[in-house]
Design a protein around this motif. Structure first.
Motif, PDB file in Angstrom:
ATOM      1  N   PRO A   1     -42.540 -22.371  44.644  1.00 30.18           N
ATOM      2  CA  PRO A   1     -40.990 -22.100  46.171  1.00 30.18           C
ATOM      3  C   PRO A   1     -39.929 -23.093  45.627  1.00 30.18           C
ATOM      4  N   PRO A   2     -38.697 -23.467  46.279  1.00 26.06           N
ATOM      5  CA  PRO A   2     -38.596 -21.752  46.442  1.00 26.06           C
ATOM      6  C   PRO A   2     -37.832 -20.786  45.025  1.00 26.06           C
ATOM      7  N   LEU A   3     -37.895 -19.245  45.375  1.00 26.39           N
ATOM      8  CA  LEU A   3     -37.389 -18.383  44.839  1.00 26.39           C
ATOM      9  C   LEU A   3     -36.065 -18.696  43.754  1.00 26.39           C
ATOM     10  N   PRO A   4     -36.775 -18.040  42.603  1.00 25.52           N
ATOM     11  CA  PRO A   4     -34.561 -17.619  42.218  1.00 25.52           C
ATOM     12  C   PRO A   4     -34.329 -16.341  42.979  1.00 25.52           C
ATOM     13  N   SER A   5     -32.859 -16.851  43.117  1.00 23.78           N
ATOM     14  CA  SER A   5     -31.976 -16.173  43.549  1.00 23.78           C
ATOM     15  C   SER A   5     -31.946 -14.870  42.659  1.00 23.78           C
ATOM     16  N   PRO A   6     -31.627 -13.611  44.211  1.00 21.22           N
ATOM     17  CA  PRO A   6     -31.723 -12.492  42.575  1.00 21.22           C
ATOM     18  C   PRO A   6     -31.073 -12.076  41.592  1.00 21.22           C
ATOM     19  N   GLN A   7     -29.930 -12.873  41.771  1.00 26.67           N
ATOM     20  CA  GLN A   7     -28.285 -13.018  40.831  1.00 26.67           C
ATOM     21  C   GLN A   7     -29.774 -14.148  39.638  1.00 26.67           C
ATOM     22  N   ASP A   8     -30.166 -15.087  39.848  1.00 29.57           N
ATOM     23  CA  ASP A   8     -30.878 -15.660  38.527  1.00 29.57           C
ATOM     24  C   ASP A   8     -32.135 -14.906  38.340  1.00 29.57           C
ATOM     25  N   CYS A   9     -32.676 -14.118  38.790  1.00 23.88           N
ATOM     26  CA  CYS A   9     -33.725 -13.176  38.486  1.00 23.88           C
ATOM     27  C   CYS A   9     -33.677 -12.011  37.821  1.00 23.88           C
ATOM     28  N   GLU A  10     -31.949 -11.531  37.599  1.00 24.98           N
ATOM     29  CA  GLU A  10     -31.592 -10.432  36.934  1.00 24.98           C
ATOM     30  C   GLU A  10     -31.241 -11.203  36.117  1.00 24.98           C
ATOM     31  N   ARG A  11     -30.513 -12.656  35.827  1.00 27.06           N
ATOM     32  CA  ARG A  11     -30.477 -13.027  34.563  1.00 27.06           C
ATOM     33  C   ARG A  11     -31.660 -13.260  33.590  1.00 27.06           C
ATOM     34  N   LEU A  12     -32.508 -13.597  34.230  1.00 16.25           N
ATOM     35  CA  LEU A  12     -33.588 -13.792  33.656  1.00 16.25           C
ATOM     36  C   LEU A  12     -34.310 -12.955  33.057  1.00 16.25           C
ATOM     37  N   ALA A  13     -33.900 -11.448  33.854  1.00 24.99           N
ATOM     38  CA  ALA A  13     -35.279 -10.526  33.477  1.00 24.99           C
ATOM     39  C   ALA A  13     -33.732  -9.477  32.056  1.00 24.99           C
ATOM     40  N   GLU A  14     -32.859  -9.753  32.290  1.00 28.34           N
ATOM     41  CA  GLU A  14     -31.993  -9.499  31.119  1.00 28.34           C
ATOM     42  C   GLU A  14     -32.490  -9.885  30.264  1.00 28.34           C
ATOM     43  N   SER A  15     -32.320 -11.886  29.997  1.00 32.46           N
ATOM     44  CA  SER A  15     -33.045 -12.596  28.816  1.00 32.46           C
ATOM     45  C   SER A  15     -34.308 -12.432  27.915  1.00 32.46           C
ATOM     46  N   ILE A  16     -34.819 -12.171  29.030  1.00 29.20           N
ATOM     47  CA  ILE A  16     -35.994 -11.634  28.501  1.00 29.20           C
ATOM     48  C   ILE A  16     -36.096 -10.208  27.311  1.00 29.20           C
ATOM     49  N   GLN A  17     -35.661  -9.125  28.376  1.00 31.96           N
ATOM     50  CA  GLN A  17     -35.607  -7.870  27.612  1.00 31.96           C
ATOM     51  C   GLN A  17     -34.686  -7.747  26.234  1.00 31.96           C
ATOM     52  N   LYS A  18     -33.427  -8.767  25.747  1.00 31.09           N
ATOM     53  CA  LYS A  18     -32.731  -8.939  25.138  1.00 31.09           C
ATOM     54  C   LYS A  18     -33.731  -9.784  24.093  1.00 31.09           C
ATOM     55  N   SER A  19     -34.530 -10.542  24.235  1.00 31.02           N
ATOM     56  CA  SER A  19     -35.505 -11.202  23.075  1.00 31.02           C
ATOM     57  C   SER A  19     -37.111  -9.740  23.091  1.00 31.02           C
ATOM     58  N   VAL A  20     -37.299  -8.908  24.395  1.00 33.70           N
ATOM     59  CA  VAL A  20     -37.924  -8.432  23.589  1.00 33.70           C
ATOM     60  C   VAL A  20     -37.686  -6.839  22.654  1.00 33.70           C
ATOM     61  N   LEU A  21     -36.623  -6.553  23.149  1.00 32.36           N
ATOM     62  CA  LEU A  21     -35.590  -5.732  21.979  1.00 32.36           C
ATOM     63  C   LEU A  21     -35.666  -6.200  21.279  1.00 32.36           C
ATOM     64  N   ALA A  22     -35.052  -7.507  21.029  1.00 34.68           N
ATOM     65  CA  ALA A  22     -35.089  -8.394  19.134  1.00 34.68           C
ATOM     66  C   ALA A  22     -36.460  -8.463  18.757  1.00 34.68           C
ATOM     67  N   LEU A  23     -36.979  -8.708  19.145  1.00 37.74           N
ATOM     68  CA  LEU A  23     -38.997  -8.477  18.690  1.00 37.74           C
ATOM     69  C   LEU A  23     -38.874  -7.784  18.619  1.00 37.74           C
ATOM     70  N   SER A  24     -38.844  -6.566  19.100  1.00 35.61           N
ATOM     71  CA  SER A  24     -39.055  -4.867  18.573  1.00 35.61           C
ATOM     72  C   SER A  24     -38.505  -4.711  16.862  1.00 35.61           C
ATOM     73  N   THR A  25     -36.541  -4.455  17.548  1.00 36.99           N
ATOM     74  CA  THR A  25     -36.070  -4.190  16.480  1.00 36.99           C
ATOM     75  C   THR A  25     -36.611  -5.091  14.682  1.00 36.99           C
ATOM     76  N   VAL A  26     -36.708  -6.338  15.063  1.00 40.82           N
ATOM     77  CA  VAL A  26     -37.418  -6.922  13.887  1.00 40.82           C
ATOM     78  C   VAL A  26     -38.674  -6.265  13.051  1.00 40.82           C
ATOM     79  N   TYR A  27     -39.724  -6.518  13.766  1.00 38.58           N
ATOM     80  CA  TYR A  27     -40.780  -4.948  13.131  1.00 38.58           C
ATOM     81  C   TYR A  27     -39.862  -3.821  12.590  1.00 38.58           C
ATOM     82  N   TYR A  28     -39.357  -3.525  13.377  1.00 42.01           N
ATOM     83  CA  TYR A  28     -38.942  -2.384  12.699  1.00 42.01           C
ATOM     84  C   TYR A  28     -38.599  -2.302  10.943  1.00 42.01           C
ATOM     85  N   TRP A  29     -37.996  -3.295  11.485  1.00 48.59           N
ATOM     86  CA  TRP A  29     -37.278  -3.488   9.821  1.00 48.59           C
ATOM     87  C   TRP A  29     -37.805  -3.588   8.732  1.00 48.59           C
TER      88      TRP A  29
END
Length: 342
Positions: free
Chosen positions: A70-98
């Motif tokens: 604790p404390p939990l990240p704020s909803p805004q921080d959690c949203e930013r964290l989720a977006e950052s992770i999704q961005k890295s996951v998309l980048a990883l899968s995109t490079v694989y497709y190359w």
């Protein structure tokens, strides 16, 4: 999954992230590569992929730390964290497709499986965070985070081209066949009829095929079957050496030939296992004959594809011809002995 212990404001972006990573993982497992129209640079691919994997590992660490106490990240921080992770996951899968199929299907499967492992690890981590109490860092969460790191670290040890990828397949098959052969030889050395020391030889033969030991006719059949298993081990070992010494990834044709060798070689170990299993008492001679024929057929195909490929330079022809003859000899002997027992 256990009851959700995160507050709703935080769990929504995490659940959305979980669904997103699952969809990306499924596409990686089933999707096709973006076939390049020339200009693909394998070294550049690996450099970029390594950076994408490193970023995914760092994002997993950030996620785990954010929900470790604790404390939990704020909803805004959690949203930013989720977006950052999704961005890295998309980048990883995109490079694989190359990575185009023309670089080798064996290599592509290795990279696909490595990429999917990282995504599976992230899915598990997000799932655990969603379903775990947040008062302290759980052992499950620690283990899951370590699993993502391990999956990412494996990329540094993956084969870098199709020759190396095919060689890995062959070495793995060799180890499996060697283990099966050793198990069979050990079983043969340890197994004997418990009554063999109190019965005359003609009585032993008349006792026939018992459930717990090999009869004399069984033991005779073991010989050529072990010969086929030994030929399998020798074939894989020799082929591995030929691929290591002569394998070439300079042309699309050579890369495709290496894939063909890996694909047919992968049929050897299950065929050896099937034959080995049918040899244990009580032995069904018809099943043994069938499995010996199947293994011999696979070995003949391996030798045929090897002979026609670029790895079979003139110096390799002698072992290909020798093993071809050894397979024929042992198969004929096994069929004759098996049919005599029907």
């Amino acid at each position: 999954m256990s009851a959700d212990n995160t507050c709703p404001d935080v769990s929504v972006p995490l659940r959305n992230l979980l669904n997103s990573v699952q969809c990306i993982r499924d596409r990686v497992k089933d999707g096709e590569s973006n076939e390049s129209s020339g200009g693909f640079n394998l070294q550049n691919f690996w450099d970029t992929l390594s950076q994408a994997v490193k970023a995914a590992s760092q994002e997993a660490t950030k996620l785990s730390l954010s929900f470790s106490k604790p404390p939990l990240p704020s909803p805004q921080d959690c949203e930013r964290l989720a977006e950052s992770i999704q961005k890295s996951v998309l980048a990883l899968s995109t490079v694989y497709y190359w990575l185009p199929k023309s670089q080798g299907m064996t290599l592509r499967r290795v990279v696909r499986d490595g990429t999917a492992d990282v995504l599976d690890g992230l899915i598990q981590l997000i799932d655990i965070i969603l379903s775990s109490p947040l008062q302290s860092l759980s052992q499950e969460q620690l283990t899951s985070t370590g699993g993502v790191w391990l999956s990412c670290d494996r990329f540094a040890h993956l084969p870098r081209d199709n020759q190396a990828a095919v060689l890995d397949v062959l070495l793995s098959c060799t180890a499996v066949v060697k283990d099966a052969l050793e198990e069979m030889e050990q079983a043969q050395a340890e197994s004997q009829d418990p009554f063999s020391d109190v019965l005359e030889e003609e009585d032993l033969v008349s006792r026939g095929n018992q459930d717990t030991y090999w009869s004399e006719s069984d033991r005779q059949l073991l010989g050529p079957c072990r010969g086929l298993m030994k030929a399998s081990a020798a074939c894989l070992k020799k082929l591995s050496t030929a691929v290591k010494s002569n394998g070439n990834v300079g042309t699309a044709e050579n890369i495709a030939q290496l894939d063909d060798l890996a694909d047919i070689a992968k049929e050897i170990s299950p065929s050896v296992d099937d034959l080995a299993l049918s040899l244990y008492p009580p032995m069904d001679h018809s099943a043994v004959e069938l499995n010996a024929c199947r293994l011999a057929s696979v070995l003949k195909k391996v030798l045929e594809i090897t002979r026609a490929s670029h790895v079979c330079v003139e110096a390799e022809l002698s072992w290909v011809q020798f093993l071809d003859g050894a397979v024929d000899h042992n198969l004929q002997k096994a069929k004759t002995l098996a049919q005599a027992c029907h």
